[in-house]
Design a protein around this motif. Structure first.
Motif, mmCIF file in Angstrom:
data_model
loop_
_atom_site.group_PDB
_atom_site.id
_atom_site.type_symbol
_atom_site.label_atom_id
_atom_site.label_comp_id
_atom_site.label_asym_id
_atom_site.label_seq_id
_atom_site.Cartn_x
_atom_site.Cartn_y
_atom_site.Cartn_z
ATOM 1 N N ALA A 18 0.832 -1.210 0.000
ATOM 2 C CA ALA A 18 0.000 0.000 0.000
ATOM 3 C C ALA A 18 0.863 1.256 0.000
ATOM 4 N N MET A 19 1.962 1.242 0.747
ATOM 5 C CA MET A 19 2.862 2.399 0.769
ATOM 6 C C MET A 19 3.481 2.640 -0.604
ATOM 7 N N ASP A 24 6.057 7.754 -3.385
ATOM 8 C CA ASP A 24 7.432 7.423 -3.748
ATOM 9 C C ASP A 24 8.430 8.000 -2.741
ATOM 10 N N ASP A 25 7.920 8.662 -1.720
ATOM 11 C CA ASP A 25 8.772 9.330 -0.732
ATOM 12 C C ASP A 25 9.331 8.289 0.246
ATOM 13 N N GLU A 26 10.630 8.001 0.122
ATOM 14 C CA GLU A 26 11.248 6.976 0.957
ATOM 15 C C GLU A 26 11.267 7.373 2.434
ATOM 16 N N ASP A 27 11.409 8.669 2.727
ATOM 17 C CA ASP A 27 11.427 9.123 4.110
ATOM 18 C C ASP A 27 10.069 8.891 4.771
ATOM 19 N N VAL A 28 9.009 9.167 4.022
ATOM 20 C CA VAL A 28 7.659 8.932 4.541
ATOM 21 C C VAL A 28 7.448 7.444 4.804
ATOM 22 N N ILE A 61 -1.526 4.711 6.731
ATOM 23 C CA ILE A 61 -0.854 4.954 5.451
ATOM 24 C C ILE A 61 -1.558 6.064 4.676
ATOM 25 N N LYS A 62 -2.871 6.028 4.639
ATOM 26 C CA LYS A 62 -3.634 7.060 3.921
ATOM 27 C C LYS A 62 -3.416 8.432 4.534
ATOM 28 N N ASP A 63 -3.471 8.493 5.862
ATOM 29 C CA ASP A 63 -3.345 9.788 6.536
ATOM 30 C C ASP A 63 -1.972 10.410 6.325
ATOM 31 N N LYS A 64 -0.927 9.594 6.390
ATOM 32 C CA LYS A 64 0.434 10.152 6.287
ATOM 33 C C LYS A 64 0.813 10.471 4.847
ATOM 34 N N THR A 65 0.307 9.710 3.891
ATOM 35 C CA THR A 65 0.674 9.957 2.483
ATOM 36 C C THR A 65 -0.295 10.914 1.799
ATOM 37 N N GLY A 66 -1.497 11.068 2.336
ATOM 38 C CA GLY A 66 -2.507 11.891 1.690
ATOM 39 C C GLY A 66 -3.143 11.215 0.487
ATOM 40 N N CYS A 67 -2.845 9.945 0.304
ATOM 41 C CA CYS A 67 -3.420 9.174 -0.799
ATOM 42 C C CYS A 67 -4.509 8.268 -0.212
ATOM 43 N N TYR A 68 -5.765 8.575 -0.521
ATOM 44 C CA TYR A 68 -6.880 7.882 0.127
ATOM 45 C C TYR A 68 -7.470 6.752 -0.720
#
Length: 288
Positions: A18-19, A24-28, A61-68
Motif C-alpha cells: 500500500a505504501m 514514492d517518498d522513501e522518508d515517509v 498509510i492514507k493519513d500520512k501519504t494523503g493518498c486515500y
C-alpha cells in the motif's frame, strides 16, 4: 476471527504494498513503517481482531501519504480481468446453468483480490485453474433452501472485479423472487467495491445498494453505521463474499441468522480456521 502469528508478516507485506502504491517518498515510508511497528508492538496479541488491525494500518498509510485510494489502478485492473473472463464464465453457465455453478463462478470472482495476492500474481491462470475444480465445501442444498425460504437477502460484496461475476449469481438469485440489498464500502479500502464501483458495473439492476458506513478491511462491527446496523439486523438471510467479511462476521453472534460464506481461502490462517486447504473454494453455512 482473531489473529495468529502469521498475520504479522501479512500486515507488513500489505503495508509495504500500500505504501509503494501511495507514495514514492522513501522518508515517509520509513516513518510509516516505524509507526506501524510501534502500533503492532502494542496491539498484536492473540485476542486481537484481525480486520480492525488491518484497517488501522491502512488508515495510517492514507493519513500520512494523503493518498486515500492507493489501489485505484488495481481496482481498474480487477474490472478489466473480470470483463476479459466474463465470456468464458458465461459459456460455462450456458453448458451448466445450475445454482451450484453460479455459486462457483461467484467464488472464482473472489480470486480477484489484490489485497491477498502480490501485484505480479498471474490471476488469469488462477481463474483458469479454478474453473476446473470443485468446491471444497458446498452447502448448496441448504443455500437453495434459504433462497426458497426467505423473501429478502443481504448480499455483502467484496472486491471490484469480483462484483462483475457477482452479477451472474445475483441474476440467478432473482429467479427465486427475493428482494436483494447489496452492501458496499463507504470509503476506499484496498480494492474493495464502493458505491460508484457497484453502480458502474450495474449491480443496481438487481437490488438496492447501501453503504456499510465505513471503509474497513471486511466487516468490522464496531465501525459500521447505525443505519447499516439496522439493515443488517433486519435481515435473517445474509450472503457474505470474501475472506474479510468471513473474518469480521465470525467475531459476532449470528445465531439468529442464516449466513452463507462464499470465498476462496487465500491465507493459511483462514484455511486452518475453516479446515480447508489453501486456495480451496467454499460455500459454507454458519452453524447457528
Amino acid at each position: 476471527m482473531k489473529i495468529n502469528y502469521e498475520c504479522g508478516a501479512c500486515f507488513l507485506r500489505q503495508a509495504k504494498e500500500a505504501m509503494d502504491l501511495a507514495t514514492d517518498d522513501e522518508d515517509v515510508k520509513i516513518e510509516l513503517m516505524n509507526d506501524i511497528f510501534t502500533y503492532l508492538s502494542s496491539n498484536f496479541y492473540k485476542d486481537t481482531n484481525s480486520n480492525k488491525t488491518g484497517s488501522t494500518i491502512h488508515s495510517m498509510i492514507k493519513d500520512k501519504t494523503g493518498c486515500y485510494d492507493p489501489y485505484i489502478k488495481e481496482k481498474i485492473a480487477g474490472n478489466e480481468i473480470a470483463l476479459k473472463y466474463l465470456p468464458v464464465v458465461k459459456e460455462v453457465l450456458n453448458q451448466n446453468n445450475s445454482l451450484e455453478n453460479h455459486v462457483k463462478i461467484a467464488i472464482i470472482g473472489n480470486i480477484l483480490d489484490f489485497g491477498a495476492f502480490t501485484l505480479d500474481t498471474d490471476v488469469g491462470s488462477l481463474i483458469n485453474s479454478a474453473l476446473k475444480r470443485d468446491l471444497a465445501i458446498k452447502d448448496i442444498n441448504e443455500f437453495e433452501d434459504a433462497l426458497k425460504k426467505y423473501d429478502e437477502v443481504l448480499y455483502l460484496v467484496d472486491n471490484t472485479g469480483e462484483i462483475v461475476f457477482d452479477k451472474l449469481l445475483l441474476s440467478k438469485i432473482k429467479q427465486y423472487d427475493l428482494n436483494i440489498t447489496i452492501a458496499v464500502k463507504s470509503k476506499p479500502i484496498i480494492n474493495d467495491a464502493c458505491m460508484e464501483d457497484a453502480i458502474n458495473v450495474g449491480l443496481d439492476e438487481f437490488g438496492k445498494i447501501v453503504e456499510i458506513g465505513a471503509g474497513t478491511v471486511g466487516y468490522v462491527d464496531s465501525e459500521i453505521s447505525e443505519e447499516f446496523r439496522e439493515i443488517f439486523n433486519s435481515h435473517d438471510f445474509v450472503i457474505s463474499k470474501g475472506m474479510g467479511n468471513y473474518e469480521g462476521l465470525t467475531e459476532i453472534d449470528l445465531s439468529d441468522k442464516e449466513v452463507f460464506f462464499l470465498l476462496c481461502s487465500k491465507c493459511t490462517t483462514i484455511s486452518k480456521n475453516i479446515g480447508v486447504n489453501l486456495q480451496d473454494m467454499l460455500l459454507l453455512r454458519n452453524s447457528n
